[in-house]
Motif scaffolding. Structure first.
Motif, PDB file in Angstrom:
ATOM      1  N   TYR A 161       0.813  -1.263  -0.423  1.00  0.00           N
ATOM      2  CA  TYR A 161      -0.257   0.331  -0.162  1.00  0.00           C
ATOM      3  C   TYR A 161       0.761   1.369  -0.127  1.00  0.00           C
ATOM      4  CZ  TYR A 161      -3.776   3.105   0.922  1.00  0.00           C
ATOM      5  OH  TYR A 161      -4.637   4.634   1.110  1.00  0.00           O
ATOM      6  N   ILE A 162       1.974   0.893   0.724  1.00  0.00           N
ATOM      7  CA  ILE A 162       2.560   2.653   0.654  1.00  0.00           C
ATOM      8  C   ILE A 162       3.527   3.112  -0.170  1.00  0.00           C
ATOM      9  CG2 ILE A 162       4.984   3.176   1.770  1.00  0.00           C
ATOM     10  CD1 ILE A 162       4.355   1.759   3.874  1.00  0.00           C
ATOM     11  N   GLN A 163       3.978   1.746  -1.316  1.00  0.00           N
ATOM     12  CA  GLN A 163       4.878   1.644  -2.330  1.00  0.00           C
ATOM     13  C   GLN A 163       3.347   2.318  -3.840  1.00  0.00           C
ATOM     14  OE1 GLN A 163       7.589   1.383  -3.349  1.00  0.00           O
ATOM     15  NE2 GLN A 163       8.406  -0.187  -2.821  1.00  0.00           N
ATOM     16  N   LEU A 164       2.053   1.773  -3.601  1.00  0.00           N
ATOM     17  CA  LEU A 164       1.097   2.325  -4.200  1.00  0.00           C
ATOM     18  C   LEU A 164       0.932   3.741  -4.537  1.00  0.00           C
ATOM     19  CD1 LEU A 164      -1.456  -0.512  -4.237  1.00  0.00           C
ATOM     20  CD2 LEU A 164      -0.004  -0.639  -6.100  1.00  0.00           C
ATOM     21  N   LYS A 165       0.876   4.284  -2.760  1.00  0.00           N
ATOM     22  CA  LYS A 165       0.497   5.577  -2.725  1.00  0.00           C
ATOM     23  C   LYS A 165       2.039   6.576  -2.797  1.00  0.00           C
ATOM     24  CE  LYS A 165      -2.965   4.832  -2.089  1.00  0.00           C
ATOM     25  NZ  LYS A 165      -4.112   5.216  -3.486  1.00  0.00           N
ATOM     26  N   LEU A 166       2.968   6.882  -2.815  1.00  0.00           N
ATOM     27  CA  LEU A 166       4.178   6.922  -2.569  1.00  0.00           C
ATOM     28  C   LEU A 166       4.959   7.225  -4.475  1.00  0.00           C
ATOM     29  CD1 LEU A 166       6.341   5.996   0.108  1.00  0.00           C
ATOM     30  CD2 LEU A 166       4.509   7.936  -0.215  1.00  0.00           C
ATOM     31  N   MET A 167       4.108   5.752  -4.889  1.00  0.00           N
ATOM     32  CA  MET A 167       5.060   6.554  -6.153  1.00  0.00           C
ATOM     33  C   MET A 167       3.818   6.123  -7.329  1.00  0.00           C
ATOM     34  SD  MET A 167       8.186   3.031  -6.188  1.00  0.00           S
ATOM     35  CE  MET A 167       8.853   3.982  -8.129  1.00  0.00           C
ATOM     36  N   GLY A 168       2.229   5.131  -7.075  1.00  0.00           N
ATOM     37  CA  GLY A 168       1.112   5.921  -7.957  1.00  0.00           C
ATOM     38  C   GLY A 168       0.404   6.587  -7.795  1.00  0.00           C
ATOM     39  N   GLY A 169       1.349   7.482  -6.716  1.00  0.00           N
ATOM     40  CA  GLY A 169       0.036   9.025  -6.576  1.00  0.00           C
ATOM     41  C   GLY A 169      -0.858   8.675  -6.307  1.00  0.00           C
TER      42      GLY A 169
ATOM     43  N   SER B  72      -4.453  10.557  -4.667  1.00  0.00           N
ATOM     44  CA  SER B  72      -5.893  11.072  -5.135  1.00  0.00           C
ATOM     45  C   SER B  72      -5.764  12.440  -3.900  1.00  0.00           C
ATOM     46  CB  SER B  72      -6.757  10.823  -4.755  1.00  0.00           C
ATOM     47  OG  SER B  72      -7.770   9.959  -4.100  1.00  0.00           O
ATOM     48  N   GLY B  73      -5.339  12.537  -3.164  1.00  0.00           N
ATOM     49  CA  GLY B  73      -5.013  13.465  -2.262  1.00  0.00           C
ATOM     50  C   GLY B  73      -6.571  13.655  -1.163  1.00  0.00           C
ATOM     51  N   SER B  74      -6.883  12.585  -0.885  1.00  0.00           N
ATOM     52  CA  SER B  74      -7.727  12.104  -0.030  1.00  0.00           C
ATOM     53  C   SER B  74      -7.664  11.500   1.400  1.00  0.00           C
ATOM     54  CB  SER B  74      -8.980  10.624  -0.166  1.00  0.00           C
ATOM     55  OG  SER B  74      -9.164  10.234   0.672  1.00  0.00           O
ATOM     56  N   SER B  75      -8.029  12.253   2.311  1.00  0.00           N
ATOM     57  CA  SER B  75      -7.592  12.194   3.956  1.00  0.00           C
ATOM     58  C   SER B  75      -7.751  10.958   4.609  1.00  0.00           C
ATOM     59  CB  SER B  75      -8.532  12.984   4.929  1.00  0.00           C
ATOM     60  OG  SER B  75      -9.850  12.970   4.971  1.00  0.00           O
ATOM     61  N   LEU B  76      -8.358  10.252   3.400  1.00  0.00           N
ATOM     62  CA  LEU B  76      -8.774   8.554   3.824  1.00  0.00           C
ATOM     63  C   LEU B  76      -7.589   8.132   3.934  1.00  0.00           C
ATOM     64  CD1 LEU B  76     -10.002   6.121   5.243  1.00  0.00           C
ATOM     65  CD2 LEU B  76     -11.535   6.290   3.143  1.00  0.00           C
ATOM     66  N   GLU B  77      -7.226   8.511   2.333  1.00  0.00           N
ATOM     67  CA  GLU B  77      -5.859   7.779   1.863  1.00  0.00           C
ATOM     68  C   GLU B  77      -4.438   8.362   2.564  1.00  0.00           C
ATOM     69  OE1 GLU B  77      -5.194   8.545  -2.117  1.00  0.00           O
ATOM     70  OE2 GLU B  77      -6.723   7.304  -3.164  1.00  0.00           O
ATOM     71  N   ASP B  78      -4.602   9.101   3.230  1.00  0.00           N
ATOM     72  CA  ASP B  78      -3.222  10.101   4.054  1.00  0.00           C
ATOM     73  C   ASP B  78      -3.388   8.924   5.208  1.00  0.00           C
ATOM     74  OD1 ASP B  78      -2.256  11.526   1.850  1.00  0.00           O
ATOM     75  OD2 ASP B  78      -3.551  13.099   2.846  1.00  0.00           O
TER      76      ASP B  78
ATOM     77  N   GLY C  91      -0.418   6.876   6.521  1.00  0.00           N
ATOM     78  CA  GLY C  91       0.412   6.901   8.108  1.00  0.00           C
ATOM     79  C   GLY C  91       0.380   5.709   8.727  1.00  0.00           C
ATOM     80  N   LEU C  92      -1.058   4.678   8.857  1.00  0.00           N
ATOM     81  CA  LEU C  92      -1.338   3.836   9.621  1.00  0.00           C
ATOM     82  C   LEU C  92      -0.702   2.425   9.117  1.00  0.00           C
ATOM     83  CD1 LEU C  92      -2.852   1.708  11.846  1.00  0.00           C
ATOM     84  CD2 LEU C  92      -4.571   1.801   9.677  1.00  0.00           C
ATOM     85  N   CYS C  93      -0.314   2.043   7.832  1.00  0.00           N
ATOM     86  CA  CYS C  93       0.870   1.169   6.753  1.00  0.00           C
ATOM     87  C   CYS C  93       2.144   1.521   7.706  1.00  0.00           C
ATOM     88  CB  CYS C  93       0.869   1.253   5.747  1.00  0.00           C
ATOM     89  SG  CYS C  93      -0.978   0.496   5.405  1.00  0.00           S
TER      90      CYS C  93
END
Length: 272
Positions: free
Chosen positions: A29-37, A39-45, A49-51
């Motif tokens: 999940y960390i890789q997907l968010k950091l390298m895959g971009g 959406s700026g959603s607070s839930l994603e953030d 952070g949880l991961c």
């Protein structure tokens, strides 16, 4: 000692595989968010952070579990079974250290290559880097990994020795926590010796270079310099690191002595 290893593996593999799977999921999940971009959603953030926290927690849990597997042999109801076995309990100590060492190798290899694999799926530049790395790099990487893990295993052997000294000295179970104070003393002595060896031994014994010549990927520079790895002026034309060979040998000797002394204490001095 093989019987001890077989027993330790059966007793621990479910927990340690669980840590590994949790780490893989969090890392994905960390890789997907950091390298895959994102959406700026607070839930994603929050999930990101949880991961990250889970990844940190896995490391801490692995360390504490490495201590608990030995503590259980001394202080739980299981201790009566431990001390009813034939002597030469150094084999039991060595088995647990070997088991943790082997699992540490698995964790490190999975962490490195799995993350590299995920990165290569998300970024073509990472794929380029991975493709041009020769087999010699992977061999040297594994060698460096095997050697670098000797130092934490030496520290873990001092933890086991501290617990055994505490068990021998303080018969009251409530005082067994004093092994931490014993460990602090042993750790100070260990790191003093570590620094002495690093300072006094000849240069060829204090470093073991694990480098890779980045000129071999110069033809791909237009694709990979965006990663800010090879174009870094501090790194220059090589990347890798100096490995402390002398202190590693010193740490290995400390581990052997700690195992021998811990086994002697458990055989001769500890009475339940």
């Amino acid at each position: 000692m093989l019987k001890y290893l077989k027993y330790d593996f059966k007793a621990t593999w479910k927990v340690l595989v669980g840590y590994l799977v949790a780490g893989i999921l969090a890392s994905t999940y960390i890789q997907l968010k950091l390298m895959g971009g994102s959406s700026g959603s607070s839930l994603e953030d929050i999930l990101l952070g949880l991961c990250v926290f889970i990844s940190f927690l896995i490391v801490v849990s692995f360390i504490t579990y490495s201590i608990r597997v030995f503590s259980r042999e001394l202080n739980s109801d299981h201790a009566y079974l431990t001390f009813s076995t034939p002597k030469h309990l150094w084999k039991m100590v060595a088995s647990k250290l070997c088991m943790i060492y082997l699992w540490s190798i698995v964790y490190a290899l999975v962490a490195f290559y799995y993350n590299f694999f995920i990165a290569s799926l998300l970024d073509a530049r990472a794929t380029t880097i991975f493709e041009v790395l020769k087999a010699s790099f992977h061999i040297r990487f594994v060698i460096e990994l095997l050697m670098s893990l000797v130092i934490p295993i030496a520290i873990l052997s001092l933890v086991y020795l501290s617990m055994s000294i505490s068990k021998m000295t303080f018969r009251n179970k409530k005082l067994h926590i004093l092994w931490i104070l014993i460990l602090i003393v042993l750790a100070i002595l260990y790191f003093q010796g570590f620094g002495f060896v690093q300072k006094e031994m000849p240069g060829e014994w204090t470093s073991f270079g694990i480098f890779y010549d980045s000129s071999e990927i110069s033809t791909h520079s237009s694709q990979v310099t965006g990663l800010n790895i090879y174009s870094n002026p501090i790194i220059g034309t090589n990347f890798g690191g100096n490995f402390l060979l002398g202190p590693t040998i010193y740490s290995f000797i400390v581990t052997l002595l700690s195992v021998a002394l811990t086994g002697w204490i458990l055989d001769k001095k500890v009475n339940l």
